[in-house]
Design an enzyme around this catalytic site. Structure first.
Site, PDB file in Angstrom:
ATOM      1  N   ILE A 101       0.818  -1.201   0.000  1.00  0.00           N
ATOM      2  CA  ILE A 101       0.000   0.000   0.000  1.00  0.00           C
ATOM      3  C   ILE A 101       0.860   1.263   0.000  1.00  0.00           C
ATOM      4  O   ILE A 101       0.599   2.219  -0.733  1.00  0.00           O
ATOM      5  CB  ILE A 101      -0.944   0.010   1.217  1.00  0.00           C
ATOM      6  CG1 ILE A 101      -1.987  -1.098   1.075  1.00  0.00           C
ATOM      7  CG2 ILE A 101      -1.618   1.368   1.377  1.00  0.00           C
ATOM      8  CD1 ILE A 101      -2.898  -0.942  -0.120  1.00  0.00           C
ATOM      9  N   LYS A 133       2.499  11.836  -1.757  1.00  0.00           N
ATOM     10  CA  LYS A 133       3.494  12.912  -1.754  1.00  0.00           C
ATOM     11  C   LYS A 133       3.621  13.538  -3.138  1.00  0.00           C
ATOM     12  O   LYS A 133       3.915  14.732  -3.262  1.00  0.00           O
ATOM     13  CB  LYS A 133       4.851  12.391  -1.276  1.00  0.00           C
ATOM     14  CG  LYS A 133       4.822  11.746   0.097  1.00  0.00           C
ATOM     15  CD  LYS A 133       4.124  12.605   1.126  1.00  0.00           C
ATOM     16  CE  LYS A 133       3.694  11.823   2.345  1.00  0.00           C
ATOM     17  NZ  LYS A 133       2.520  10.979   2.172  1.00  0.00           N
ATOM     18  N   GLY A 184     -11.987  12.669  10.155  1.00  0.00           N
ATOM     19  CA  GLY A 184     -10.743  12.199  10.747  1.00  0.00           C
ATOM     20  C   GLY A 184      -9.612  13.161  10.460  1.00  0.00           C
ATOM     21  O   GLY A 184      -9.455  13.623   9.324  1.00  0.00           O
ATOM     22  N   ALA A 216      -2.862  11.951  10.243  1.00  0.00           N
ATOM     23  CA  ALA A 216      -1.983  12.361   9.151  1.00  0.00           C
ATOM     24  C   ALA A 216      -2.660  12.235   7.791  1.00  0.00           C
ATOM     25  O   ALA A 216      -2.571  13.137   6.951  1.00  0.00           O
ATOM     26  CB  ALA A 216      -0.696  11.537   9.183  1.00  0.00           C
ATOM     27  N   ILE A 267     -10.415   7.545   9.262  1.00  0.00           N
ATOM     28  CA  ILE A 267     -10.540   7.367  10.715  1.00  0.00           C
ATOM     29  C   ILE A 267      -9.656   6.248  11.250  1.00  0.00           C
ATOM     30  O   ILE A 267      -9.911   5.717  12.326  1.00  0.00           O
ATOM     31  CB  ILE A 267     -12.005   7.107  11.113  1.00  0.00           C
ATOM     32  CG1 ILE A 267     -12.556   5.859  10.403  1.00  0.00           C
ATOM     33  CG2 ILE A 267     -12.866   8.329  10.806  1.00  0.00           C
ATOM     34  CD1 ILE A 267     -13.904   5.425  10.927  1.00  0.00           C
ATOM     35  N   ALA A 306       5.582   3.404   7.701  1.00  0.00           N
ATOM     36  CA  ALA A 306       6.359   2.582   6.776  1.00  0.00           C
ATOM     37  C   ALA A 306       7.782   2.357   7.270  1.00  0.00           C
ATOM     38  O   ALA A 306       8.309   1.235   7.183  1.00  0.00           O
ATOM     39  CB  ALA A 306       6.390   3.256   5.399  1.00  0.00           C
ATOM     40  N   HIS A 347      24.858  28.171   8.174  1.00  0.00           N
ATOM     41  CA  HIS A 347      24.040  29.378   7.967  1.00  0.00           C
ATOM     42  C   HIS A 347      24.120  29.793   6.505  1.00  0.00           C
ATOM     43  O   HIS A 347      25.202  29.760   5.909  1.00  0.00           O
ATOM     44  CB  HIS A 347      24.561  30.508   8.849  1.00  0.00           C
ATOM     45  CG  HIS A 347      23.858  31.817   8.626  1.00  0.00           C
ATOM     46  ND1 HIS A 347      22.621  32.079   9.156  1.00  0.00           N
ATOM     47  CD2 HIS A 347      24.220  32.916   7.896  1.00  0.00           C
ATOM     48  CE1 HIS A 347      22.248  33.297   8.788  1.00  0.00           C
ATOM     49  NE2 HIS A 347      23.200  33.832   8.029  1.00  0.00           N
TER      50      HIS A 347
END
Length: 464
Positions: free
Chosen positions: A41, A51, A179, A182, A269, A318, A443
């Site tokens: 999955i 993504k 829900g 994530a 959910i 994952a 930086h």
């Protein structure tokens, strides 16, 4: 005829295929059984293709806000089919990559539905009939699927699971997301940035309820500012699809019920482990709320049988599955791997803004009896964040006041899913605040905020 192997793996997701590769590296004869597509999955319908969608919505957001960067773009638009086609092509590319890895490592791939018939045997129903495989050890890595909302049946037309939401037949105009974990927040973010009017409903008293309370509050404020409607401590009922809309009733904690029409509904959910019809009951394999129970080495209560990934306990991630696969295989090979430590597993949510965390939240650290020091540093105090036009967010670190142990880190804002690994390494090395303070951060980078947050926990922040 039974084919004998050193290891059989049932399921080829990020737990199963990683375990197979490591076992092959250790010289074991391995077969992996998969009923759908290599990669499971996550690769085909979860982590990766979502993504790709979120990258599209991120770019679209920047295009529609080009003026903030001194740019001009006339009438931006998108082709939904091309958007989803790109996502599917990304998944297909990685699926092909896993196939190549199986071939490279001489791992036998058996396509079909597998079922345990003993502690050392799996019978696979393939397109050409049944085949028996024997293994000295077996790893169960069958994963999980979306949990259904009682009384609500996903039809792929108006009511969607995450799989439907990745290949939408039409662009939602008014979307209800049930829900706010994530998955729910990521899809809410995607569709909102693509132009849908989004409402998110959460049963608990805050969104992203597993995250630190400060993070949840910030994300809710950010999503609301983006135009979403967020309703917490509420439940959804009477979800009724029609030819042109879905009617749903939202009831809040005070008992007030509101009924409205939505173009589409996404149910997000939670998950249900894929433990049905794989032979667990006949072997008396122990489970807890449907998830297979394992010890620190990923062993079940049946000798020689291991379980990893979403089919076991939380967190359902994952990278946790992959690491469990390595632990299980190393143990099978007679090595002595470190046990899984859930405190060292980072979690990421790829919404806008992104969320990333590891270790204890502030509340859990206090509940565990720690005397703590907490540091926070805002994106608005970071030069790189301001230059990027991403000045919304903050970094929060939690230390044990007595020992200086880094107990947890929580981040919200641009690219924090890439930054969190710095804290993961620090926690894995048992770094204290002293080492982090003396680390030189480059930086200008967003990572400087990690340093400043540590300094702030001890009253030494420089730039805020």
């Amino acid at each position: 005829m039974t084919t004998t192997h050193d290891l059989l793996i049932l399921g080829s997701g990020p737990g199963g295929y990683v375990a197979a590769i490591r076992a092959a590296q250790l010289g074991l004869k391995v077969a992996i059984i998969e009923r759908e597509r290599l990669g499971g999955i996550c690769l085909n319908w979860g982590c990766i293709p979502t993504k790709a969608l979120l990258r599209t919505s991120e770019i679209y957001h920047y295009i529609t806000h080009a003026d903030a960067y001194g740019l001009s773009v006339e009438k931006p638009s998108f082709d939904l089919k091309k958007v989803t086609d790109r996502s599917r092509k990304v998944a297909a590319q990685l699926n092909s990559g896993v196939k190549s890895l199986m071939k490279k490592n001489k791992i036998e791939v058996v396509e079909g539905q597998g079922r345990l018939t003993s502690a050392t045997e799996i019978t696979v129903t393939t397109a050409s009939g049944e085949r028996a495989l024997s293994g000295k050890n077996i790893i169960i890595a069958t994963g999980a699927r979306a949990r259904d909302l009682p009384g609500v049946e996903a039809d792929g037309n108006r009511i969607w699971t995450y799989r439907h939401a990745m290949v939408p037949p039409a662009m939602p105009t008014k979307l209800l997301v049930i829900g706010s974990g994530a998955i729910g927040v990521e899809f809410a973010s995607f569709y909102s940035d693509m132009g849908a009017k989004v409402t998110v409903v959460e049963m608990q008293d805050r969104i992203l309820p597993v995250e630190d309370a400060d993070i949840s509050a910030h994300v809710q404020k950010a999503l609301t500012k983006q135009g979403m409607t967020i309703i917490t401590a509420a439940k959804v009922s009477d979800v009724t699809p029609g030819p042109n809309a879905v009617t749903a009733t939202i009831t809040t904690a005070d008992g007030k019920a509101t009924t409205a029409d939505y173009s589409h509904v996404i149910v997000a959910i939670g998950i249900v482990p894929n433990t049905e019809n794989i032979g667990l009951e006949a072997l008396n394999i122990a489970t807890n709320r449907g998830h297979i129970t394992t010890d620190p080495m990923c062993q079940t209560n049946v000798p020689g049988l291991y379980a990893i990934g979403d089919v076991t306990g939380p967190p359902w991630l994952a990278h946790k599955a992959s690491h469990e696969g390595i632990i299980a295989v190393e143990h099978i090979a007679g090595n002595h791997p470190h046990a899984m430590d859930n405190a060292l597993i980072p979690g990421c949510t790829y919404s806008r803004p992104q969320v990333a965390s590891i270790g204890l939240t502030e509340a859990r650290a206090r509940d565990a009896g720690h005397d703590i020091r907490v540091g926070k540093f805002p994106f608005i105090g970071n030069g790189k964040a301001i230059a990027l036009g991403e000045a919304d967010g903050f970094v929060k670190t939690i230390f044990d006041a007595k020992t200086g142990q880094l107990l947890g880190a929580h981040m919200v804002g641009a690219e924090v899913t890439e930054l969190i690994q710095g804290y993961a390494i620090a926690m894995g090395l048992e770094t204290t605040e002293a080492e982090l303070m003396h680390t030189i951060f480059p930086h200008p980078t967003l990572s400087e905020m990690m340093h400043e947050s540590v300094l702030d926990a001890y009253g030494r922040a420089i730039h805020f």
